[in-house]
Each structure stands twice: as C-alpha cells, then as structure tokens.
Scaffold this motif. Structure first.
Motif, mmCIF file in Angstrom:
data_model
loop_
_atom_site.group_PDB
_atom_site.id
_atom_site.type_symbol
_atom_site.label_atom_id
_atom_site.label_comp_id
_atom_site.label_asym_id
_atom_site.label_seq_id
_atom_site.Cartn_x
_atom_site.Cartn_y
_atom_site.Cartn_z
ATOM 1 N N ILE A 55 -7.535 -8.247 -5.663
ATOM 2 C CA ILE A 55 -6.207 -8.129 -6.260
ATOM 3 C C ILE A 55 -6.145 -6.859 -7.105
ATOM 4 O O ILE A 55 -7.152 -6.390 -7.637
ATOM 5 C CB ILE A 55 -5.834 -9.356 -7.126
ATOM 6 N N ALA A 56 -4.920 -6.328 -7.219
ATOM 7 C CA ALA A 56 -4.725 -5.107 -8.010
ATOM 8 C C ALA A 56 -4.688 -5.421 -9.497
ATOM 9 O O ALA A 56 -5.178 -4.648 -10.319
ATOM 10 C CB ALA A 56 -3.433 -4.415 -7.592
ATOM 11 N N SER A 79 -1.116 -1.154 -6.067
ATOM 12 C CA SER A 79 -1.103 -2.193 -5.032
ATOM 13 C C SER A 79 -1.508 -1.627 -3.676
ATOM 14 O O SER A 79 -2.155 -2.306 -2.873
ATOM 15 C CB SER A 79 0.281 -2.849 -4.942
ATOM 16 N N TRP A 125 2.604 0.892 -10.265
ATOM 17 C CA TRP A 125 2.281 -0.393 -9.614
ATOM 18 C C TRP A 125 2.236 -0.210 -8.086
ATOM 19 O O TRP A 125 1.396 -0.827 -7.415
ATOM 20 C CB TRP A 125 3.300 -1.463 -9.960
ATOM 21 N N GLU A 154 -2.691 -7.134 -3.902
ATOM 22 C CA GLU A 154 -1.555 -7.786 -4.544
ATOM 23 C C GLU A 154 -1.697 -7.889 -6.060
ATOM 24 O O GLU A 154 -2.798 -7.861 -6.602
ATOM 25 C CB GLU A 154 -1.387 -9.209 -4.013
ATOM 26 N N PHE A 155 -0.546 -8.048 -6.726
ATOM 27 C CA PHE A 155 -0.490 -8.470 -8.119
ATOM 28 C C PHE A 155 -0.130 -9.958 -8.126
ATOM 29 O O PHE A 155 0.706 -10.404 -7.340
ATOM 30 C CB PHE A 155 0.572 -7.688 -8.898
ATOM 31 N N THR A 159 4.007 -13.596 -6.578
ATOM 32 C CA THR A 159 3.131 -12.465 -6.275
ATOM 33 C C THR A 159 3.974 -11.211 -6.062
ATOM 34 O O THR A 159 5.191 -11.281 -5.869
ATOM 35 C CB THR A 159 2.288 -12.708 -5.004
ATOM 36 N N SER A 160 3.297 -10.082 -6.065
ATOM 37 C CA SER A 160 3.959 -8.813 -5.755
ATOM 38 C C SER A 160 3.010 -7.968 -4.924
ATOM 39 O O SER A 160 1.945 -7.566 -5.399
ATOM 40 C CB SER A 160 4.352 -8.076 -7.033
ATOM 41 N N SER A 161 3.386 -7.730 -3.693
ATOM 42 C CA SER A 161 2.575 -6.934 -2.771
ATOM 43 C C SER A 161 3.116 -5.508 -2.693
ATOM 44 O O SER A 161 4.205 -5.207 -3.183
ATOM 45 C CB SER A 161 2.604 -7.560 -1.380
ATOM 46 N N TYR A 162 2.352 -4.648 -2.032
ATOM 47 C CA TYR A 162 2.820 -3.280 -1.814
ATOM 48 C C TYR A 162 4.127 -3.282 -1.025
ATOM 49 O O TYR A 162 5.052 -2.523 -1.329
ATOM 50 C CB TYR A 162 1.750 -2.477 -1.073
#
Length: 283
Positions: free
Chosen positions: A118-119, A187, A183, A192-193, A141-144
């Motif tokens: 994970i980032a 990422s 961010w 992911e975050f 979650t937050s992906s690229y």
C-alpha cells in the motif's frame, strides 16, 4: 519502541489557529512523535512563539528567511524529519481524535502483514463550513485509477518517509492541488491508499484566512493543465472528472469547451450547474 512519526505543519501569519493545531498534536496518545513546524515568513509573532515552544521541547521550529510557499515548507519539514512515518496537518485544521496517530500506526502494521503493498493511509474528515459540519472523503480506498479522476483522499496521508521522498515530495510548481498531485505519484509507485474511517481530522473553513477555495481562477486552471500533463494520456472521462473538480470552485467560470466535454460524458447536472454560474455570476 514504536516507530517515530514526524508530523509537519506549514504556517504563515495564523498564530491563533496554529496554536490550536499544535495542541491537537500534543494531545495525541502516541508519544513517539516529532512535530516540525515550518514558518513561511510570518510577521505576526508566530516566529517568537515557535522559538519559545522549541526551547520548551514542544516542537522543532524551522524559520524560512522569506515566504517560499506551503509546498516548499512541507518539503523542508519532510527533508529534515527523522521519523519512519510522516503525516501532515494544516495550520488552520486540527486533529479531532487523540488516537489518530496510534490508529494509523496500528493499521499500517495490520494491513502490511505478508506481501500487501500500500502507498499509505488516510482518514475520513469532518469539514466545518459556514453552513454546518459535513463528512468528507469517506471512500474505503483510493487507487491510482480513482485518483486520476478525483482527489478522494483529502489533504493528508500517513506513509513511510521513503514514500514521500521516492515520489519526489510536493511540487512547488503546482499553484493548487499539490496534495492531489503527490498522492497520484505515490499511488502509481506504491499502490493503493486505505481509509481508516476514524473521522479524526477537522478541516476548518469558517475562519477569515485564505484557503485554496479562494485562489484565483488562473491558478486553478494552471493546476488543471499541469496535472493533465503529468498524468500523460488522459481519457475523455478522466478529463471530464478533472474539469468537474475545477468547476467546483465558485471562482472558476466554465468555458464552452468545458460544457461540451461535460455533456458528451454524461455529466449533465454538472454542466447545468456550471451554466448557472454564467447566467448568475457570483459577485
């Protein structure tokens, strides 16, 4: 001993709000914290206050000789930090929960067991607006891929120092959206975050000082152009999403080409809302 966590706060001429932010850090239950406050050329007594606080071992103060901007201040703090992990706090915001840092550290170790990549971590936030308090950044979650369309993280993450450094830190050439830009790079490089869903951060929009929402239209447009360039091949849907983010600022007036892209990609509500800004411009 638990890993040291460095917390950076950039500040300029907001001493009353800065004191509130600092106190919210000192209330944290996690004790292995390094607090770094970078003053970006204040003349309201902030420097004297910081030097006194440093003498009392309450923080590490870095006084910039002149104003270089918040990005440079953040990078200065990151480069001078000694913690394994880093997170930030804006001087006009504050931590709501006393165990924000404890939760971040515990969740990091829980989520990175095995080969998980994970980032970083982030948290849902409360935003104190003139109309009342609202919940924000609640995505799990937050992906690229997600970040290529919107900043669903907010303005702070928790991650190893190496993730900031290897991703190039904040870019001072970005007149806005500096956090979103970093961010994206983090990422893309690390994964992911993950949201800890703790609502431990308060964004304060009720004070009289400037925030990004008051930056000029030109600066928002330049940020939009530069983030396009950095992302490389931007799909029409991604372009539409980025436009919607820019047009969410009251001071950004829609162009005909903006409206065409919004309509083609099915963002009719956003297009209608933007059109109303032309018909009834804010004074």
């Amino acid at each position: 001993m638990r890993e040291k966590v460095s917390i950076y706060i950039p500040t300029k001429n907001r001493i009353s709000l800065l004191k509130r932010a600092i106190e919210s850090v000192h209330r944290q239950t996690y004790k292995n914290i390094e607090l770094i406050v970078v003053d970006d050329g204040s003349n309201d007594g902030t420097r004297k206050y910081l030097l006194e606080a440093q003498k009392n071992n309450r923080l590490k103060a870095i006084l910039q000789p002149e104003s270089f901007g918040a990005c440079v201040a953040r990078n200065t703090a990151i480069n001078n930090s000694t913690g394994h992990f880093i997170t930030g706090l804006d001087d006009d915001d504050y931590f709501l929960s006393k165990d924000r840092i404890t939760t971040f550290v515990e969740q990091w170790h829980l989520l990175t067991k095995g080969e998980s990549k994970i980032a970083g971590l982030y948290d849902s936030a409360k935003i104190n607006t003139p109309q009342g308090i609202i919940d924000s950044h609640t995505d799990e979650t937050s992906s690229y891929k997600k970040l290529r369309q919107k900043n669903n993280i907010g303005n702070q993450v928790f991650a190893p120092k190496s993730h900031y450094i290897k991703s190039g830190n904040f870019d001072p050439s970005m007149p806005a959206w500096q956090d979103w830009d970093l961010w994206l790079r983090m990422s893309n490089m690390f994964g992911e975050f993950i949201n800890i869903n703790h609502f431990s951060y308060m964004v304060d929009e009720t004070h009289e000082f400037n925030r990004i929402t008051q930056k000029s239209e030109d600066k928002i447009r330049i940020a939009l152009m530069r983030i396009h360039s950095k992302m490389g091949n931007v799909s029409l849907r991604e372009k539409s999403s980025l436009l919607a983010a820019a047009l969410a600022y009251p001071q950004v007036q829609p162009r005909l080409s903006d409206l065409v892209i919004l309509i083609i990609t099915g963002r009719l509500y956003t297009a209608i809302k933007a059109t109303k800004k032309i018909i009834t411009p804010s004074i």
